[in-house]
Design a protein around this motif. Structure first.
Motif, PDB file in Angstrom:
ATOM      1  N   ARG A 188       0.804  -1.224   0.000  1.00 26.62           N
ATOM      2  CA  ARG A 188       0.000   0.000   0.000  1.00 26.62           C
ATOM      3  C   ARG A 188       0.833   1.268   0.000  1.00 26.62           C
ATOM      4  O   ARG A 188       0.476   2.261  -0.633  1.00 26.62           O
ATOM      5  N   TYR A 189       1.947   1.254   0.733  1.00 22.21           N
ATOM      6  CA  TYR A 189       2.670   2.503   0.963  1.00 22.21           C
ATOM      7  C   TYR A 189       4.090   2.527   0.412  1.00 22.21           C
ATOM      8  O   TYR A 189       4.791   3.529   0.548  1.00 22.21           O
ATOM      9  N   GLY A 190       4.505   1.434  -0.235  1.00 23.53           N
ATOM     10  CA  GLY A 190       5.887   1.360  -0.707  1.00 23.53           C
ATOM     11  C   GLY A 190       6.236   2.370  -1.776  1.00 23.53           C
ATOM     12  O   GLY A 190       7.413   2.660  -1.990  1.00 23.53           O
ATOM     13  N   GLN A 191       5.224   2.932  -2.477  1.00 21.22           N
ATOM     14  CA  GLN A 191       5.521   3.939  -3.487  1.00 21.22           C
ATOM     15  C   GLN A 191       5.712   5.319  -2.875  1.00 21.22           C
ATOM     16  O   GLN A 191       6.108   6.257  -3.563  1.00 21.22           O
ATOM     17  N   TYR A 192       5.443   5.447  -1.588  1.00 21.25           N
ATOM     18  CA  TYR A 192       5.535   6.743  -0.931  1.00 21.25           C
ATOM     19  C   TYR A 192       6.633   6.826   0.122  1.00 21.25           C
ATOM     20  O   TYR A 192       7.121   7.916   0.429  1.00 21.25           O
ATOM     21  N   PHE A 193       6.996   5.680   0.701  1.00 21.17           N
ATOM     22  CA  PHE A 193       7.963   5.679   1.796  1.00 21.17           C
ATOM     23  C   PHE A 193       9.034   4.634   1.551  1.00 21.17           C
ATOM     24  O   PHE A 193       8.790   3.606   0.915  1.00 21.17           O
ATOM     25  N   TYR A 194      10.241   4.906   2.070  1.00 21.36           N
ATOM     26  CA  TYR A 194      11.306   3.912   2.002  1.00 21.36           C
ATOM     27  C   TYR A 194      10.876   2.655   2.744  1.00 21.36           C
ATOM     28  O   TYR A 194      10.173   2.722   3.756  1.00 21.36           O
ATOM     29  N   ARG A 209      -1.173  -0.166  -5.097  1.00 23.38           N
ATOM     30  CA  ARG A 209      -0.724  -0.208  -6.482  1.00 23.38           C
ATOM     31  C   ARG A 209      -1.268  -1.469  -7.144  1.00 23.38           C
ATOM     32  O   ARG A 209      -1.638  -2.427  -6.467  1.00 23.38           O
ATOM     33  N   PRO A 210      -1.306  -1.476  -8.481  1.00 31.06           N
ATOM     34  CA  PRO A 210      -1.603  -2.747  -9.145  1.00 31.06           C
ATOM     35  C   PRO A 210      -0.596  -3.799  -8.696  1.00 31.06           C
ATOM     36  O   PRO A 210       0.573  -3.497  -8.478  1.00 31.06           O
ATOM     37  N   GLU A 211      -1.055  -5.026  -8.563  1.00 29.05           N
ATOM     38  CA  GLU A 211      -0.172  -6.110  -8.133  1.00 29.05           C
ATOM     39  C   GLU A 211      -0.112  -7.199  -9.192  1.00 29.05           C
ATOM     40  O   GLU A 211      -1.136  -7.648  -9.695  1.00 29.05           O
ATOM     41  N   VAL A 212       1.110  -7.606  -9.520  1.00 30.91           N
ATOM     42  CA  VAL A 212       1.334  -8.718 -10.435  1.00 30.91           C
ATOM     43  C   VAL A 212       2.151  -9.771  -9.704  1.00 30.91           C
ATOM     44  O   VAL A 212       3.195  -9.467  -9.127  1.00 30.91           O
ATOM     45  N   LEU A 213       1.660 -10.999  -9.735  1.00 37.65           N
ATOM     46  CA  LEU A 213       2.338 -12.121  -9.082  1.00 37.65           C
ATOM     47  C   LEU A 213       2.749 -13.134 -10.137  1.00 37.65           C
ATOM     48  O   LEU A 213       1.918 -13.635 -10.888  1.00 37.65           O
ATOM     49  N   PHE A 214       4.058 -13.431 -10.201  1.00 36.32           N
ATOM     50  CA  PHE A 214       4.582 -14.435 -11.121  1.00 36.32           C
ATOM     51  C   PHE A 214       4.813 -15.745 -10.368  1.00 36.32           C
ATOM     52  O   PHE A 214       5.411 -15.736  -9.284  1.00 36.32           O
TER      53      PHE A 214
END
Length: 207
Positions: free
Chosen positions: A16-22, A73-78
């Motif tokens: 949820r927050y990885g695009q905003y915070f380290y 964010r959109p999530e893609v799982l391989f």
């Protein structure tokens, strides 16, 4: 400090927050909340839920103060059999292409034997970092849906709800000569770019 019971909490907070915070900021807040909660709670059955709510509120306030939102964010799982070759190539290539605008993961149905050394070599040839890569097993989820689950050489759909499941017909790099592994990486990159277009994330990552 207990860790396994909070693994899904940690994953969701980063999603949820990885695009905003380290990452270390999220981890430090979570670890502090876990330590405090476990030191004071008389009943610990629901501690993961309580801790996630507490840390989410802190991060949401900080995100809103910056004019941002904790929308996932959109999530893609391989997914492949061992999380040693194809899924590692796909996740690393996508992460390099899109930055933090898509939450990318890879897992294996039977993650054993280590990551294929030639996969590591091919990724490094492309300038893609590999130090953070490791084999991961599937943790069944019910609390959120991945946008896309991509199956590579396997038929079993993992216990993670998804908006859609794709099957990519990509050769297994295991035991292949280096040149063939390079061709496999090229084929995966084509598929990754097509998927990013579909997700509306095909433009270059922000810097």
């Amino acid at each position: 400090m207990s860790s396994d019971r909070y693994a899904i909490v940690r994953e969701d907070l980063h999603r949820r927050y990885g695009q905003y915070f380290y990452a270390r900021t999220i981890d430090e807040l979570l670890d502090a909340a876990i330590t405090s909660a476990e030191a004071t709670a008389k009943v610990d059955t629901f501690l993961p839920v309580t801790v996630e709510r507490e840390v989410s509120e802190i991060l949401e306030e900080r995100a809103e103060a910056k004019g941002r939102s904790g929308t996932p964010r959109p999530e893609v799982l391989f997914v492949c059999e061992r999380n040693a070759g194809r899924s590692q190539l796909a996740s690393a290539i996508m992460a390099q292409a899109v930055g933090d605008r898509v939450y990318v993961r890879s897992v294996g149905l039977n993650p054993v034997g280590g990551i294929d050394p030639q996969v590591i070599e091919v990724l490094e040839e492309r300038g893609i970092p590999t130090g953070h890569l490791y084999q991961k097993e599937i943790v069944p989820r019910t609390v959120h849906r991945a946008n896309v689950v991509v199956l590579l050489g396997v038929d079993e759909v993992p216990g993670i709800p998804a908006d859609r499941v794709e099957r990519w017909d990509i050769a297994d790099p295991a035991g292949q000569p280096l040149e063939k592994v390079r061709e496999i990486a090229d084929a995966i990159e084509v598929q990754v770019k097509e998927l990013l277009v579909e997700l509306g994330k095909a433009n270059a990552p922000a810097v």
